[in-house]
Design an enzyme around this catalytic site. Structure first.
Site, short mmCIF file in Angstrom:
data_model
loop_
_atom_site.label_atom_id
_atom_site.label_comp_id
_atom_site.label_asym_id
_atom_site.label_seq_id
_atom_site.Cartn_x
_atom_site.Cartn_y
_atom_site.Cartn_z
N ASP A 1 15.77 0.26 -11.60
CA ASP A 1 16.51 -1.01 -11.59
C ASP A 1 15.87 -2.00 -10.61
O ASP A 1 15.51 -1.63 -9.49
CB ASP A 1 17.95 -0.79 -11.12
CG ASP A 1 18.74 0.15 -12.00
OD1 ASP A 1 18.16 1.10 -12.52
OD2 ASP A 1 19.96 -0.08 -12.14
N HIS B 1 17.20 -5.66 -10.85
CA HIS B 1 18.37 -6.53 -10.68
C HIS B 1 18.06 -7.91 -10.09
O HIS B 1 18.68 -8.32 -9.10
CB HIS B 1 19.43 -5.83 -9.84
CG HIS B 1 20.24 -4.83 -10.61
ND1 HIS B 1 21.09 -5.21 -11.63
CD2 HIS B 1 20.31 -3.48 -10.53
CE1 HIS B 1 21.66 -4.13 -12.13
NE2 HIS B 1 21.20 -3.06 -11.49
N ASP C 1 17.66 -2.74 -16.48
CA ASP C 1 18.43 -3.50 -15.48
C ASP C 1 17.53 -4.48 -14.72
O ASP C 1 17.30 -4.37 -13.51
CB ASP C 1 19.17 -2.57 -14.52
CG ASP C 1 20.49 -2.08 -15.10
OD1 ASP C 1 20.70 -2.26 -16.32
OD2 ASP C 1 21.30 -1.53 -14.34
N ASN D 1 21.82 -0.84 -19.07
CA ASN D 1 23.16 -1.23 -19.50
C ASN D 1 23.46 -2.70 -19.18
O ASN D 1 24.31 -3.31 -19.82
CB ASN D 1 24.21 -0.32 -18.86
CG ASN D 1 24.24 -0.42 -17.35
OD1 ASN D 1 23.23 -0.18 -16.69
ND2 ASN D 1 25.38 -0.77 -16.79
N HIS D 2 22.73 -3.28 -18.23
CA HIS D 2 22.96 -4.70 -17.92
C HIS D 2 22.30 -5.63 -18.91
O HIS D 2 22.58 -6.84 -18.89
CB HIS D 2 22.50 -5.01 -16.50
CG HIS D 2 23.54 -4.66 -15.48
ND1 HIS D 2 24.43 -5.58 -14.98
CD2 HIS D 2 23.85 -3.48 -14.90
CE1 HIS D 2 25.24 -4.98 -14.12
NE2 HIS D 2 24.91 -3.71 -14.06
N HIS E 1 17.30 4.79 -19.08
CA HIS E 1 18.04 4.15 -18.00
C HIS E 1 19.15 5.05 -17.45
O HIS E 1 19.23 5.31 -16.25
CB HIS E 1 18.63 2.83 -18.47
CG HIS E 1 19.37 2.12 -17.38
ND1 HIS E 1 18.72 1.54 -16.31
CD2 HIS E 1 20.70 1.93 -17.17
CE1 HIS E 1 19.62 1.01 -15.49
NE2 HIS E 1 20.83 1.23 -15.98
N HIS F 1 19.90 3.65 -12.94
CA HIS F 1 21.32 3.39 -13.21
C HIS F 1 22.26 3.53 -12.01
O HIS F 1 23.38 3.05 -12.06
CB HIS F 1 21.78 4.31 -14.34
CG HIS F 1 23.10 4.00 -14.95
ND1 HIS F 1 23.52 2.71 -15.22
CD2 HIS F 1 24.11 4.80 -15.37
CE1 HIS F 1 24.72 2.75 -15.79
NE2 HIS F 1 25.09 4.01 -15.87
#
Length: 430
Positions: A97, A99, A126, A158-159, A210, A319
């Site tokens: 991730d 972000h 992500d 998932n984002h 992920h 994740h």
């Protein structure tokens, strides 16, 4: 092993240009390494010298949409499960991730060595939400994908969904930065999310995704009518009864419907939901992930079964950041940017998180201040991970959050499935 990031420019450095460097699509339409380097420089400059709503002065809406469409066309041709087969001498860098932490991503790329014919990158989802520069981060990675489609692989997190981006900032980020052009730009991103593959197998021995693994479907014979018509297909029973759940196969993963963006995760959506949202556990077996309200929890026995069945040696998933692990006392914390969660006789399960000092906006006075990490897999035995931890680039340029980080529902609470249907509300996710 633990390199320190480059500091921000000092006061003795040359003053920044007075006007922003406008990025234009490359002449002739072919993305080059120099063009990607120029894009990165422009993104870095704008993050330090312009308010968010002036980004179009550097990155016009038409340019953004053209880049997203070019990358999506490449991603669309890739299968759900991409087999990454390095050529002799090629290493593979795996990233977790990120972000929206643009400056940490730029450091990571420099530190690991940029994508090239000698170095393949696999990004484990992500890219957006939480951080202030999700749009810039994703555009930079999409540019690398367009430049080197066989050396850069972008998986879905998932984002990368309408639901998460509506709760954790990316939708609002796009609307703030592009105003009237925000809706068409955001729609292009959502369509691109649909095209992101779900998993890779690297060098035939390393599985990356992920969230992790997934359940299989129970296929039952369909009932024939009294006329006994032929040709009826079998129907799949997507039960969440833990006593009937079984581990899914790679063939089922290949056939899953990946264009879905949001729950309910059922029917053809079940496998993508598991791949994107599931978490490991120290408890044996497969069980519904009640903490998240979506996906699975799986134990060391399931890791062993997955590795053995598929002749694999390593699972790398992401994740879970330091905030999520802070509430899971059965598993190790994310201080170093990675954990080894299962160590079985036939291999290991690793959680990898590449966003240091995460989340960027924290409500508590005491920050997690975690390191991020990436993994290098070297020939000839790609199943031996080499971990590289790194600290956040400091100081970060001043920025405002695009979501209410003080009020967002915490990570140990169930997802609001009703809110998903309406596109609002929700729970935290890593």
């Amino acid at each position: 092993m633990d390199p320190s990031p480059s500091p921000s420019p000092s006061s003795s450095a040359p003053p920044p240009p007075l006007t922003p460097p406008v990025v234009e699509w490359p002449e002739g339409g072919a993305v080059t390494r120099d063009w990607v380097a120029g894009l990165e420089s422009a993104l870095d400059w704008s993050s330090r010298h312009l308010p968010a709503d002036r980004l179009p002065e550097v990155l016009p809406s038409a340019l953004v949409q053209r880049l997203v469409l070019a990358a999506a066309a490449i991603l669309h041709r890739e299968p759900n499960l991409v087999r990454v087969d390095p050529r002799p001498g090629q290493s593979v860098v795996v990233v977790g991730d990120v972000h929206g932490q643009l400056h940490d991503v730029m450091f990571l790329l420099r530190d690991a060595g940029f994508p090239s014919e000698e170095r393949v990158f696999v990004f484990n989802g992500d890219y957006v939400d939480r951080g202030a520069w999700g749009l810039e981060t994703l555009l930079l990675l999409l540019a690398w994908k367009v430049l080197l489609p066989n050396c850069v692989f972008l998986l879905r997190g998932n984002h990368e969904s309408k639901y998460c981006t509506s709760v954790y900032g990316f939708e609002q980020e796009v609307m703030t930065k592009y105003k009237d052009q925000g809706p068409p730009v955001y729609r292009k991103f959502l369509r691109c999310f649909e095209d992101l593959p779900l998993a890779t197998i690297i060098a035939g021995c390393v599985y990356t995704a992920h969230g992790g693994i997934f359940r299989g479907t129970v296929v039952l014979p369909s009932k024939r009518s009294k006329k006994g018509r032929k040709g009826r297909k079998n129907k799949a029973d997507f039960s969440v009864d833990p006593t009937s759940m079984r581990l899914g196969s790679l063939d089922e993963l290949l056939k899953a419907r990946r264009t879905v963006l949001d729950p309910p995760w059922e029917g053809q959506n079940l496998i993508p939901g598991d791949v994107l949202w599931s978490d490991p556990s120290l408890e044996m077996g497969l069980a519904p992930n009640k903490e998240r309200g979506i996906g699975l929890l799986w134990g060391p026995d399931i890791t062993r079964q997955f590795l053995h069945t598929n002749n694999l040696k390593l699972i790398i998933r992401s994740h879970e950041g330091p905030d999520a692990r802070d509430k899971r006392h059965d598993l190790l914390g994310m201080d170093k940017g990675y954990t080894i969660d299962h160590d079985v006789e036939c291999g290991k399960l690793i959680t990898l998180f590449s966003a240091p000092d995460y989340p960027q906006f924290q409500a508590s006075e005491e920050r997690y201040n975690n390191c991020g990490a990436y993994i290098v897999l070297n020939p000839p035995d790609y199943a031996i991970p080499v971990f590289h931890s790194f600290e956040a680039v400091k100081p970060r340029p001043p920025a405002h959050p695009f979501y209410d980080f003080e009020e967002v529902i915490d990570s140990d609470e169930e997802l609001n499935l009703d809110a998903m249907d309406s596109g609002s509300g929700g729970a935290l996710s890593q």
